[in-house]
Write an enzyme that holds these catalytic residues in place. Structure first.
Site, PDB file in Angstrom:
ATOM      1  N   GLU A  89       0.842  -1.211   0.000  1.00  0.00           N
ATOM      2  CA  GLU A  89       0.000   0.000   0.000  1.00  0.00           C
ATOM      3  C   GLU A  89       0.870   1.250   0.000  1.00  0.00           C
ATOM      4  O   GLU A  89       0.586   2.227  -0.698  1.00  0.00           O
ATOM      5  CB  GLU A  89      -0.950   0.012   1.200  1.00  0.00           C
ATOM      6  CG  GLU A  89      -2.044  -1.032   1.141  1.00  0.00           C
ATOM      7  CD  GLU A  89      -2.846  -0.994  -0.145  1.00  0.00           C
ATOM      8  OE1 GLU A  89      -3.212   0.098  -0.605  1.00  0.00           O
ATOM      9  OE2 GLU A  89      -3.112  -2.075  -0.717  1.00  0.00           O
TER      10      GLU A  89
ATOM     11  N   TRP B 234       1.863   2.059  -3.373  1.00  0.00           N
ATOM     12  CA  TRP B 234       0.889   2.782  -4.214  1.00  0.00           C
ATOM     13  C   TRP B 234       1.141   4.282  -4.121  1.00  0.00           C
ATOM     14  O   TRP B 234       0.958   5.029  -5.080  1.00  0.00           O
ATOM     15  CB  TRP B 234      -0.557   2.465  -3.787  1.00  0.00           C
ATOM     16  CG  TRP B 234      -1.093   1.238  -4.452  1.00  0.00           C
ATOM     17  CD1 TRP B 234      -1.159  -0.008  -3.915  1.00  0.00           C
ATOM     18  CD2 TRP B 234      -1.621   1.133  -5.782  1.00  0.00           C
ATOM     19  NE1 TRP B 234      -1.702  -0.881  -4.825  1.00  0.00           N
ATOM     20  CE2 TRP B 234      -2.001  -0.211  -5.972  1.00  0.00           C
ATOM     21  CE3 TRP B 234      -1.825   2.035  -6.827  1.00  0.00           C
ATOM     22  CZ2 TRP B 234      -2.560  -0.672  -7.176  1.00  0.00           C
ATOM     23  CZ3 TRP B 234      -2.376   1.582  -8.018  1.00  0.00           C
ATOM     24  CH2 TRP B 234      -2.748   0.243  -8.190  1.00  0.00           C
TER      25      TRP B 234
ATOM     26  N   TRP C  34     -19.419  13.747 -19.295  1.00  0.00           N
ATOM     27  CA  TRP C  34     -19.575  14.107 -17.876  1.00  0.00           C
ATOM     28  C   TRP C  34     -20.669  15.157 -17.744  1.00  0.00           C
ATOM     29  O   TRP C  34     -20.877  15.970 -18.646  1.00  0.00           O
ATOM     30  CB  TRP C  34     -18.262  14.677 -17.323  1.00  0.00           C
ATOM     31  CG  TRP C  34     -17.060  13.796 -17.496  1.00  0.00           C
ATOM     32  CD1 TRP C  34     -16.070  13.948 -18.428  1.00  0.00           C
ATOM     33  CD2 TRP C  34     -16.709  12.640 -16.732  1.00  0.00           C
ATOM     34  NE1 TRP C  34     -15.127  12.957 -18.278  1.00  0.00           N
ATOM     35  CE2 TRP C  34     -15.494  12.139 -17.254  1.00  0.00           C
ATOM     36  CE3 TRP C  34     -17.301  11.973 -15.668  1.00  0.00           C
ATOM     37  CZ2 TRP C  34     -14.862  11.012 -16.731  1.00  0.00           C
ATOM     38  CZ3 TRP C  34     -16.668  10.850 -15.144  1.00  0.00           C
ATOM     39  CH2 TRP C  34     -15.471  10.376 -15.679  1.00  0.00           C
TER      40      TRP C  34
ATOM     41  N   ASN D  63     -10.196   4.243   3.265  1.00  0.00           N
ATOM     42  CA  ASN D  63      -9.902   3.999   1.846  1.00  0.00           C
ATOM     43  C   ASN D  63     -11.029   3.261   1.118  1.00  0.00           C
ATOM     44  O   ASN D  63     -11.394   3.617   0.004  1.00  0.00           O
ATOM     45  CB  ASN D  63      -8.597   3.213   1.714  1.00  0.00           C
ATOM     46  CG  ASN D  63      -8.273   2.939   0.262  1.00  0.00           C
ATOM     47  OD1 ASN D  63      -8.103   3.864  -0.530  1.00  0.00           O
ATOM     48  ND2 ASN D  63      -8.221   1.670  -0.119  1.00  0.00           N
TER      49      ASN D  63
ATOM     50  N   TRP E 264     -14.696  13.705 -12.335  1.00  0.00           N
ATOM     51  CA  TRP E 264     -13.929  13.303 -11.149  1.00  0.00           C
ATOM     52  C   TRP E 264     -13.166  14.482 -10.552  1.00  0.00           C
ATOM     53  O   TRP E 264     -12.910  14.550  -9.363  1.00  0.00           O
ATOM     54  CB  TRP E 264     -12.982  12.137 -11.473  1.00  0.00           C
ATOM     55  CG  TRP E 264     -11.952  12.427 -12.545  1.00  0.00           C
ATOM     56  CD1 TRP E 264     -12.028  12.105 -13.860  1.00  0.00           C
ATOM     57  CD2 TRP E 264     -10.698  13.120 -12.385  1.00  0.00           C
ATOM     58  NE1 TRP E 264     -10.917  12.544 -14.531  1.00  0.00           N
ATOM     59  CE2 TRP E 264     -10.079  13.163 -13.657  1.00  0.00           C
ATOM     60  CE3 TRP E 264     -10.032  13.694 -11.302  1.00  0.00           C
ATOM     61  CZ2 TRP E 264      -8.834  13.768 -13.868  1.00  0.00           C
ATOM     62  CZ3 TRP E 264      -8.795  14.294 -11.505  1.00  0.00           C
ATOM     63  CH2 TRP E 264      -8.211  14.327 -12.779  1.00  0.00           C
TER      64      TRP E 264
ATOM     65  N   TRP F 216      -8.245   9.313  -7.749  1.00  0.00           N
ATOM     66  CA  TRP F 216      -9.505   9.685  -8.401  1.00  0.00           C
ATOM     67  C   TRP F 216      -9.537   9.158  -9.831  1.00  0.00           C
ATOM     68  O   TRP F 216     -10.550   8.634 -10.296  1.00  0.00           O
ATOM     69  CB  TRP F 216      -9.710  11.206  -8.373  1.00  0.00           C
ATOM     70  CG  TRP F 216     -10.475  11.613  -7.147  1.00  0.00           C
ATOM     71  CD1 TRP F 216      -9.957  12.046  -5.973  1.00  0.00           C
ATOM     72  CD2 TRP F 216     -11.897  11.552  -6.961  1.00  0.00           C
ATOM     73  NE1 TRP F 216     -10.965  12.275  -5.062  1.00  0.00           N
ATOM     74  CE2 TRP F 216     -12.167  11.988  -5.651  1.00  0.00           C
ATOM     75  CE3 TRP F 216     -12.970  11.185  -7.765  1.00  0.00           C
ATOM     76  CZ2 TRP F 216     -13.463  12.057  -5.131  1.00  0.00           C
ATOM     77  CZ3 TRP F 216     -14.265  11.252  -7.243  1.00  0.00           C
ATOM     78  CH2 TRP F 216     -14.499  11.691  -5.944  1.00  0.00           C
TER      79      TRP F 216
HETATM   80  P1  FAD Z   1      -3.098   2.598   5.218  1.00  0.00           P
HETATM   81  O1  FAD Z   1      -3.987   1.553   4.662  1.00  0.00           O
HETATM   82  O2  FAD Z   1      -2.627   2.411   6.594  1.00  0.00           O
HETATM   83  O3  FAD Z   1      -1.870   2.721   4.204  1.00  0.00           O
HETATM   84  C1  FAD Z   1      -0.603   3.228   4.592  1.00  0.00           C
HETATM   85  C2  FAD Z   1      -0.162   4.307   3.635  1.00  0.00           C
HETATM   86  O4  FAD Z   1      -0.050   3.792   2.324  1.00  0.00           O
HETATM   87  C3  FAD Z   1      -1.119   5.477   3.527  1.00  0.00           C
HETATM   88  O5  FAD Z   1      -0.928   6.404   4.554  1.00  0.00           O
HETATM   89  C4  FAD Z   1      -0.773   6.039   2.157  1.00  0.00           C
HETATM   90  O6  FAD Z   1       0.361   6.854   2.214  1.00  0.00           O
HETATM   91  C5  FAD Z   1      -0.433   4.789   1.370  1.00  0.00           C
HETATM   92  N1  FAD Z   1      -1.609   4.328   0.639  1.00  0.00           N
HETATM   93  C6  FAD Z   1      -2.543   3.449   1.047  1.00  0.00           C
HETATM   94  N2  FAD Z   1      -3.452   3.244   0.073  1.00  0.00           N
HETATM   95  C7  FAD Z   1      -3.088   4.037  -0.960  1.00  0.00           C
HETATM   96  C8  FAD Z   1      -3.624   4.273  -2.261  1.00  0.00           C
HETATM   97  N3  FAD Z   1      -4.709   3.635  -2.716  1.00  0.00           N
HETATM   98  N4  FAD Z   1      -3.000   5.158  -3.063  1.00  0.00           N
HETATM   99  C9  FAD Z   1      -1.881   5.793  -2.650  1.00  0.00           C
HETATM  100  N5  FAD Z   1      -1.324   5.599  -1.436  1.00  0.00           N
HETATM  101  C10 FAD Z   1      -1.921   4.732  -0.598  1.00  0.00           C
HETATM  102  N6  FAD Z   1      -4.294   9.253   0.027  1.00  0.00           N
HETATM  103  C11 FAD Z   1      -3.646  10.348   0.469  1.00  0.00           C
HETATM  104  O7  FAD Z   1      -2.653  10.221   1.191  1.00  0.00           O
HETATM  105  N7  FAD Z   1      -4.059  11.602   0.112  1.00  0.00           N
HETATM  106  C12 FAD Z   1      -5.145  11.796  -0.685  1.00  0.00           C
HETATM  107  O8  FAD Z   1      -5.463  12.943  -1.008  1.00  0.00           O
HETATM  108  C13 FAD Z   1      -5.873  10.657  -1.124  1.00  0.00           C
HETATM  109  N8  FAD Z   1      -6.985  10.791  -1.875  1.00  0.00           N
HETATM  110  C14 FAD Z   1      -7.668   9.667  -2.278  1.00  0.00           C
HETATM  111  C15 FAD Z   1      -8.826   9.818  -3.072  1.00  0.00           C
HETATM  112  C16 FAD Z   1      -9.534   8.696  -3.482  1.00  0.00           C
HETATM  113  C17 FAD Z   1     -10.756   8.869  -4.352  1.00  0.00           C
HETATM  114  C18 FAD Z   1      -9.110   7.418  -3.091  1.00  0.00           C
HETATM  115  C19 FAD Z   1      -9.873   6.192  -3.527  1.00  0.00           C
HETATM  116  C20 FAD Z   1      -7.973   7.248  -2.325  1.00  0.00           C
HETATM  117  C21 FAD Z   1      -7.241   8.363  -1.914  1.00  0.00           C
HETATM  118  N9  FAD Z   1      -6.062   8.232  -1.146  1.00  0.00           N
HETATM  119  C22 FAD Z   1      -5.395   9.358  -0.733  1.00  0.00           C
HETATM  120  C23 FAD Z   1      -5.464   6.900  -0.896  1.00  0.00           C
HETATM  121  C24 FAD Z   1      -5.899   6.212   0.402  1.00  0.00           C
HETATM  122  O9  FAD Z   1      -7.287   6.250   0.538  1.00  0.00           O
HETATM  123  C25 FAD Z   1      -5.274   6.839   1.648  1.00  0.00           C
HETATM  124  O10 FAD Z   1      -3.874   6.960   1.482  1.00  0.00           O
HETATM  125  C26 FAD Z   1      -5.518   5.982   2.883  1.00  0.00           C
HETATM  126  O11 FAD Z   1      -6.894   5.785   3.086  1.00  0.00           O
HETATM  127  C27 FAD Z   1      -4.915   6.673   4.090  1.00  0.00           C
HETATM  128  O12 FAD Z   1      -5.215   5.991   5.257  1.00  0.00           O
HETATM  129  P2  FAD Z   1      -4.111   5.173   6.046  1.00  0.00           P
HETATM  130  O13 FAD Z   1      -2.902   5.995   6.245  1.00  0.00           O
HETATM  131  O14 FAD Z   1      -4.779   4.637   7.271  1.00  0.00           O
HETATM  132  O15 FAD Z   1      -3.816   3.991   5.029  1.00  0.00           O
END
Ligand code: FAD
Length: 479
Positions: A274, A277, A305, A340, A358, A381
């Site tokens: 993750e 990503w 759109w 997420n 979007w 997005w």
């Molecule tokens: P955890 O599950 O604990 O993951 C650890 C770290 O991994 C996160 O802090 C993040 O840095 C990274 N990560 C995890 N999932 C993703 C992912 N899908 N894409 C990229 N990095 C990821 N994340 C943001 O940091 N900023 C945003 O503005 C943002 N906007 C989003 C918009 C949409 C529509 C979606 C679907 C996802 C978005 N995310 C964003 C990705 C993700 O949702 C968040 O990083 C995550 O929910 C943060 O929570 P966590 O730190 O508990 O995640």
């Protein structure tokens, strides 16, 4: 006489594992500076919730620097040049940022300062793989996650994070740092942030405490638990990572140390994936800087759109009549965060059921998320909308009711944020709009009064979106 180095803090608001600061300490006296740059940010000035975070994060940084942080607002080039002449600065150090406007700005500043005879050095403090270090064999950027990840992992060596020699820090004293932070006016004038303040602790220490809590309570069930918004299985490191209060290297290092012998390798590996990503998003933003506002897959420029202001407002306000989406949108509003899984469901609904661009959803997230991050937000997005790199195929449209039944089976997450449904039994809570009015009234809820009726029909909007997608493809083929 020892030389003076200016350390320009940006998205690296920490003392430890901070290469720019470590270098400056080794070189002599240090002038630690933070500059709020709304001058060069254009459309991407920091959003409201993220400003709240930044205010507290700078305060924390200033405290750890014994009130010696020099705080400014304005154009960094002018401010740094002035400081150089006032303090006979010889070196300028910073850790690299990757948003397109930051890259452009930093290049210009570096050139100009070097022309003036100042030594400028920048470092990586935010990524496991800077974009240019993880490329395909032909030196082009990846557009698919798995090979990006696999290639990166081949070269991943988690070094021990560097300990900054804080005791040796000779920072130039500064007057009224706290007043200067107040003058940035980052705090909202209206108090809408109580829910945010009670859920988060910005700053280096807050990041470490949150990580410790994740290691104790979340990581051992991360792989499965991360999809269930009512569980405490995710790390909530995202705003800390965005502001660089902790680095991915520190996170992976602490997790590896703390989980040794626990036999939870699959969970640790999934967490690492993750984090990757995030790296992938940074690479995409670096090589395709237009992804902040234009479709990466240009086919989607032809998609019809619809900018429907009324529906957009209902989505923003958590009044769609689909409880999992409404819970998510209200979680966002009250806590500055959204889980997420729910981000994906809410975003899919906006882009695919409502066919709203979007970009409008991304803008709302930008303003409301504490972790608003240009790379992650834009790439995610576009991934959901189907227009991005390695995106979810367009025909995979999340059904919010099925998602809710699967990932919030008891409705506990919904009940936390949609209190008007708290008396609703689990079998009805995912889709109250499909229950008979008499049945739902038995639980003290009048639909359309206490809780909205669904704003659209899921089947119809799904079919319409798929038709629009098919037409888009046919138009392109015919062209
Ligand atoms: P955890 O599950 O604990 O993951 C650890 C770290 O991994 C996160 O802090 C993040 O840095 C990274 N990560 C995890 N999932 C993703 C992912 N899908 N894409 C990229 N990095 C990821 N994340 C943001 O940091 N900023 C945003 O503005 C943002 N906007 C989003 C918009 C949409 C529509 C979606 C679907 C996802 C978005 N995310 C964003 C990705 C993700 O949702 C968040 O990083 C995550 O929910 C943060 O929570 P966590 O730190 O508990 O995640």
């Amino acid at each position: 006489m020892q030389s003076v180095s200016l350390v320009w803090f940006r998205q690296d608001l920490r003392l430890h594992d901070n290469p720019a600061l470590a270098e400056a300490i080794d070189t002599g006296h240090v002038l630690p500076v933070y500059i709020l740059d709304d001058t060069n940010a254009g459309d991407w000035k920091i959003g409201s919730a993220s400003r709240w975070w930044l205010h507290h994060s700078i305060q924390q940084l200033n405290q750890t620097l014994a009130n010696k942080l020099w705080v400014y607002k304005g154009d960094p080039k002018q401010i740094i040049k002035r400081l150089i002449s006032e303090h006979s600065i010889e070196n300028v150090f910073w850790n690299r940022c990757y948003e397109p406007w930051q890259v452009q700005r930093d290049k210009k500043i570096k050139n100009e300062l070097e022309y003036l005879g100042i030594s400028v050095r920048s470092f990586n403090s935010a990524l496991l793989w800077e974009p240019w270090t993880n490329l395909k064999h032909d030196d082009t950027p990846y557009k698919v996650f798995t090979p990006f990840y696999e290639n990166g992992m081949e070269n991943l060596f988690i070094e021990t994070p560097t300990e900054t020699k804080i005791a040796k820090l000779k920072a130039i004293p500064c007057s009224q740092a706290n007043d200067k932070i107040e003058q940035l006016a980052l705090m909202p004038t209206l108090n809408w942030y109580e829910g945010i303040a009670s859920n988060w602790s910005p700053g280096e220490r807050g990041a470490q405490e949150r990580l410790d809590s994740f290691i104790q309570k979340g990581i051992e069930n991360y792989k499965v638990g991360r999809d269930f918004p009512a569980l405490n299985s995710v790390s909530r490191q995202s705003p800390h990572l965005h502001y660089g209060e902790i680095s991915p290297r520190q996170i992976l290092h602490y997790i590896a140390k703390a989980t040794q012998g626990m036999q939870i390798e699959a969970n640790v590996a999934h967490f690492q994936k993750e984090l990757a990503w995030r790296e992938f998003s940074y690479s995409l933003l670096y090589y395709f800087p237009f992804i902040t506002h234009r479709n990466l897959n240009q086919k989607f420029d032809q998609f019809p759109w619809v900018e429907n202001e009324a529906l957009l407002r209902l989505w923003q306000g958590g009044k769609t009549g689909f409880p999992i989406i409404d819970a998510g949108m209200r979680e966002l509003w009250h806590t500055g965060y959204m889980h997420n899984r729910v981000r994906m469901i809410a975003a899919s609904f906006l882009a695919k059921n409502l066919c709203i661009p979007w970009q409008l959803g991304a803008k709302w997230f930008w303003d409301c998320l504490l972790d608003a991050d240009l790379a992650n937000n834009s790439a995610s997005w576009q991934w959901v909308a189907g227009s991005g790199a390695d995106a979810a195929p367009y025909f995979r449209i999340f059904n919010p009711v099925i998602q809710s039944q699967k990932f919030d089976p008891d409705g506990n997450y919904i009940r936390s944020y949609v209190p008007e449904l708290s008396s609703c039994p689990s079998k009805l809570i995912h889709d109250p709009g499909s229950a008979s009015p008499t049945e739902i009234r038995k639980h003290g809820i009048i639909l359309g009064n206490d809780y909205p009726l669904p704003i659209v029909d899921l089947k119809e909007t799904r079919a319409a979106a798929l038709t629009a997608y098919k037409n888009m493809k046919e138009t392109i083929l015919a062209a």
